[in-house]
Each structure stands twice: as C-alpha cells, then as structure tokens.
Design a protein around this motif. Sequence first.
Motif, short mmCIF file in Angstrom:
data_model
loop_
_atom_site.label_atom_id
_atom_site.label_comp_id
_atom_site.label_asym_id
_atom_site.label_seq_id
_atom_site.Cartn_x
_atom_site.Cartn_y
_atom_site.Cartn_z
N GLY A 67 0.83 -1.19 0.00
CA GLY A 67 0.00 0.00 0.00
C GLY A 67 0.86 1.25 0.00
N GLN A 68 0.24 2.40 0.18
CA GLN A 68 0.96 3.66 0.19
C GLN A 68 0.28 4.62 1.17
N GLY A 69 0.91 5.75 1.41
CA GLY A 69 0.33 6.72 2.32
C GLY A 69 0.90 6.63 3.72
N VAL A 70 0.42 7.52 4.58
CA VAL A 70 1.01 7.67 5.90
C VAL A 70 0.86 6.42 6.76
N HIS A 71 -0.29 5.76 6.71
CA HIS A 71 -0.50 4.57 7.55
C HIS A 71 0.32 3.39 7.07
N ALA A 72 0.44 3.23 5.75
CA ALA A 72 1.28 2.16 5.22
C ALA A 72 2.74 2.38 5.59
N ARG A 73 3.20 3.63 5.49
CA ARG A 73 4.59 3.92 5.86
C ARG A 73 4.82 3.72 7.35
N MET A 74 3.83 4.06 8.17
CA MET A 74 3.97 3.89 9.61
C MET A 74 4.09 2.42 9.98
N ILE A 75 3.27 1.57 9.37
CA ILE A 75 3.34 0.13 9.65
C ILE A 75 4.69 -0.43 9.21
N ALA A 76 5.15 -0.02 8.02
CA ALA A 76 6.44 -0.49 7.54
C ALA A 76 7.57 -0.06 8.47
N ARG A 77 7.50 1.17 8.95
CA ARG A 77 8.54 1.67 9.85
C ARG A 77 8.50 0.93 11.18
N ARG A 78 7.34 0.71 11.73
CA ARG A 78 7.23 -0.04 12.98
C ARG A 78 7.80 -1.44 12.83
N PHE A 79 7.49 -2.08 11.72
CA PHE A 79 8.00 -3.43 11.49
C PHE A 79 9.53 -3.41 11.43
N ASP A 80 10.10 -2.50 10.67
CA ASP A 80 11.55 -2.44 10.52
C ASP A 80 12.23 -2.24 11.87
N ILE A 81 11.71 -1.33 12.68
CA ILE A 81 12.32 -1.05 13.99
C ILE A 81 12.25 -2.29 14.88
N ALA A 82 11.07 -2.92 14.95
CA ALA A 82 10.90 -4.09 15.82
C ALA A 82 11.74 -5.27 15.33
N ALA A 83 11.78 -5.48 14.01
CA ALA A 83 12.56 -6.61 13.48
C ALA A 83 14.04 -6.45 13.77
N ARG A 84 14.56 -5.23 13.63
CA ARG A 84 15.97 -5.00 13.95
C ARG A 84 16.24 -5.21 15.43
N ARG A 85 15.36 -4.70 16.26
CA ARG A 85 15.54 -4.83 17.71
C ARG A 85 15.56 -6.28 18.15
N LEU A 86 14.77 -7.11 17.48
CA LEU A 86 14.62 -8.51 17.89
C LEU A 86 15.53 -9.46 17.11
N GLY A 87 16.37 -8.92 16.23
CA GLY A 87 17.28 -9.77 15.46
C GLY A 87 16.60 -10.56 14.36
N LEU A 88 15.50 -10.03 13.82
CA LEU A 88 14.73 -10.73 12.80
C LEU A 88 14.87 -10.09 11.41
N SER A 89 15.76 -9.13 11.26
CA SER A 89 15.79 -8.35 10.02
C SER A 89 16.79 -8.84 8.98
N SER A 90 17.65 -9.78 9.35
CA SER A 90 18.71 -10.19 8.41
C SER A 90 18.27 -11.26 7.43
N GLY A 91 17.09 -11.84 7.62
CA GLY A 91 16.62 -12.87 6.69
C GLY A 91 17.20 -14.24 7.02
N LEU A 92 16.69 -15.24 6.33
CA LEU A 92 17.18 -16.61 6.49
C LEU A 92 18.36 -16.86 5.56
N PRO A 93 19.23 -17.79 5.88
CA PRO A 93 20.36 -18.10 4.98
C PRO A 93 19.84 -18.60 3.64
N PRO A 94 20.56 -18.33 2.56
CA PRO A 94 20.11 -18.78 1.24
C PRO A 94 20.07 -20.31 1.16
N LEU A 95 19.12 -20.81 0.38
CA LEU A 95 19.00 -22.24 0.19
C LEU A 95 20.06 -22.73 -0.79
N ASP A 96 20.55 -23.94 -0.55
CA ASP A 96 21.65 -24.51 -1.33
C ASP A 96 21.10 -25.31 -2.51
#
Length: 367
Positions: free
Chosen positions: A321-350
């Motif tokens: 989506g777009q707009g202020v609420h979509a950006r707010m949700i995306a920002r909240r997710f990014d902050i929480a994921a970094r804080r909890l160590g969830l932002s780096s993704g899973l290792p690539p599949l072999d």
Amino acid sequence: MSQQHPPLVPAETRRARGAGRNMAGRFERFERVEPGTGWEGDGWDIPEPPKAWRTEVAIEAPRSAITRNASPDVPFDRSLNPYRGCEHGCIYCFARPSHGYLGLSPGLDFETRLVARPEIWRILDKELRRPSYVPAPLALGTNTDPYQPIESRFKATRKVLKVLKEFGHPVGIVTKGTMVARDLDILGPMAAQGMAHLGVTITTLDPDLSRRMEPRVPLPARRLALIRQLADAGVPVRVMVSPVIPGLTDHELEAILEAAAAAGARAASWIMLRLPHEVAPLMEDWLQEHVPGRAEKVLRRLREMHDGQLYDSRFGHRMRGQGVHARMIARRFDIAARRLGLSSGLPPLDCGRFAVPLGTQEQPSLF
C-alpha cells in the motif's frame, strides 16, 4: 444476470467457516440460489432443517507439477500446490478468486469443495529428471496451505517432500498448519544441508479473533509452539505477519514479532491485507458480521492506501500500500525486526546438492 450481493448463508449452516456467502465467481454469467419449495406463504410449507456445509474433496491428476511465475513481488520463480481450495477458511485469503477458474465460488466453495492432487509427486519426479531442468528453490504453500486438514488423509505434501529430498532439491514452505511437524524426519535432514526453510504465518495473537477470522487454523499459541519445535529441530523459521489488517490487527505487530522471536524464529516478513476481486465483498461481510464497530475504520484505511479503492494490484504496491498509515506500519516493522534480530533474513537455500537419482521411489537403484 449475476446478483452482486446474494443473500448471506444462514450462520448455523456455516459454523467453522470463514465466508458468509457463496457468490458465483467473476467468470460465471449466473448466480446460484437455493430454490424454494413453491409452497411458501400458502400455509402448506414444511420447514426443513438447514444443511451444514460439509467438506467435499475431488481428485485431480495434473499435467504439470511446477508453476512458474515472474512476479517481482516474491523471491521465487517456481512453486507447487498439492491442493486447490483450502479448508482453513481464512476470510482474507487472496487465493479465493482462483477457485473461479474451476467454475466454483470463491466464497464457501473455496473452503468446502476442495481438490487434492495426491499423485503430483510422480509428475514432479518426471519434471526434475528433464535434462533441461535447472534447480532453484521451490515454494510450497504460495496459493493454498500444503498442511490444511486434508493433508492428513492424502499426504500429498509429504510425498512431494520425499521426492525433493531424494533429488537434493531446496524447498521453502509457507504454512499455518502444525501438521508440518509430522515431516520433521524429512525437513530436519534437509535443513541441516541448507535445503529447507519454513515460514509460519501468524495474523493475530488473539485466539477469539483468530478462530473467527481463520476458523480451521491452529490457534496462535499452537503456531508459536510449532516455531519452537521447528527451531529446536534445526529448521530455519521465518514468522510471517500476514496479512496486517489496518484498524484491526496492526496494533499487534510488535507483540507478534516478540512472541515469535522468543519461540525461536530467525527472520520475519509482513504483507498488508489484499482484497482482490471477490475477496473484497467477502471481507466486508465478515467485518460487518464479526467486528461491526471497526468495519468502517478498516475499509477507510484500506482506501487511503489504494487511491480510494479497496485494492490495487500493481506490482510493488499490492503487498504494502501507500500513504502515511502504510509507511507507519512499515517503519514499525523495521524497527521491531531489527531490535529482535529478525531483520537479516534466512540463509540462502543450497541448490548445489541437486542430482538426479539413478533409481525411483518405486524402483530404487541397486548401486
């Protein structure tokens, strides 16, 4: 002519179902309605007890197993779906309109008239043996859940996993079903070799809301326990906060990530609520029936995110989506994921372990 809004199906006949209607799909010319007895209003009509919606399963022998896609919104180019339709009955499921290609309704038909492909593993085996085949991660669960309840009967997903393990082919699975733990004897060794990832979807931590919104899905606490079980078995797990429903579940974003991280998830992702085609009126019905006080807020937020519409299918837009609420949700997710160590993704599949076996499951090699 097709009716735009056929009547709601009586609630007592659709217990543990998500949809409230069974409208015809967008490819159908006519709407299906329940015929009367012809005696209504004459004093002679005898009321019949309403019939509950039961699950029916048809068997399909597919011509091909692997579906290709070129969407820039997803990180894979091939997928496999052992089932059509999904008994989990999630009201928000973006895959509901796909039932229209079968001449069935995206409403109650999608969750009660299912199609199983128990022999799809044979087709997959043949496709992987083609000299032209180049391996890349195969996604399971991209359209309908590979671990919905009928998997216990048909075991189509387990048979597919056996083929993938035999070929050394990487796989990524998305599910809400705790039945995936049954297959840890296959997924554990594959994960140890870098060939398996799991994504577990959690939409809400509220068990009552979950039961109404996704009626045949294991409750959130059971899915968190599944994340722990998978993590303890060495399977990399991503928690998928999907969909985020603005005005209904978006306030839970951080809590879901915290609970999943505590359970052992190693990565996280999110998707905004998507309402393509017939999903929009089905979701509107559900909101008015189950959370009428929040219905207008949810719909208003979605329209703000999609230029006044409930949905916009453009690549790069439809999942955020777009707009202020979509950006707010995306920002909240990014902050929480970094804080909890969830932002780096899973290792690539072999993909380097892929090799065509000499024998088959039915006729193993002697060498």
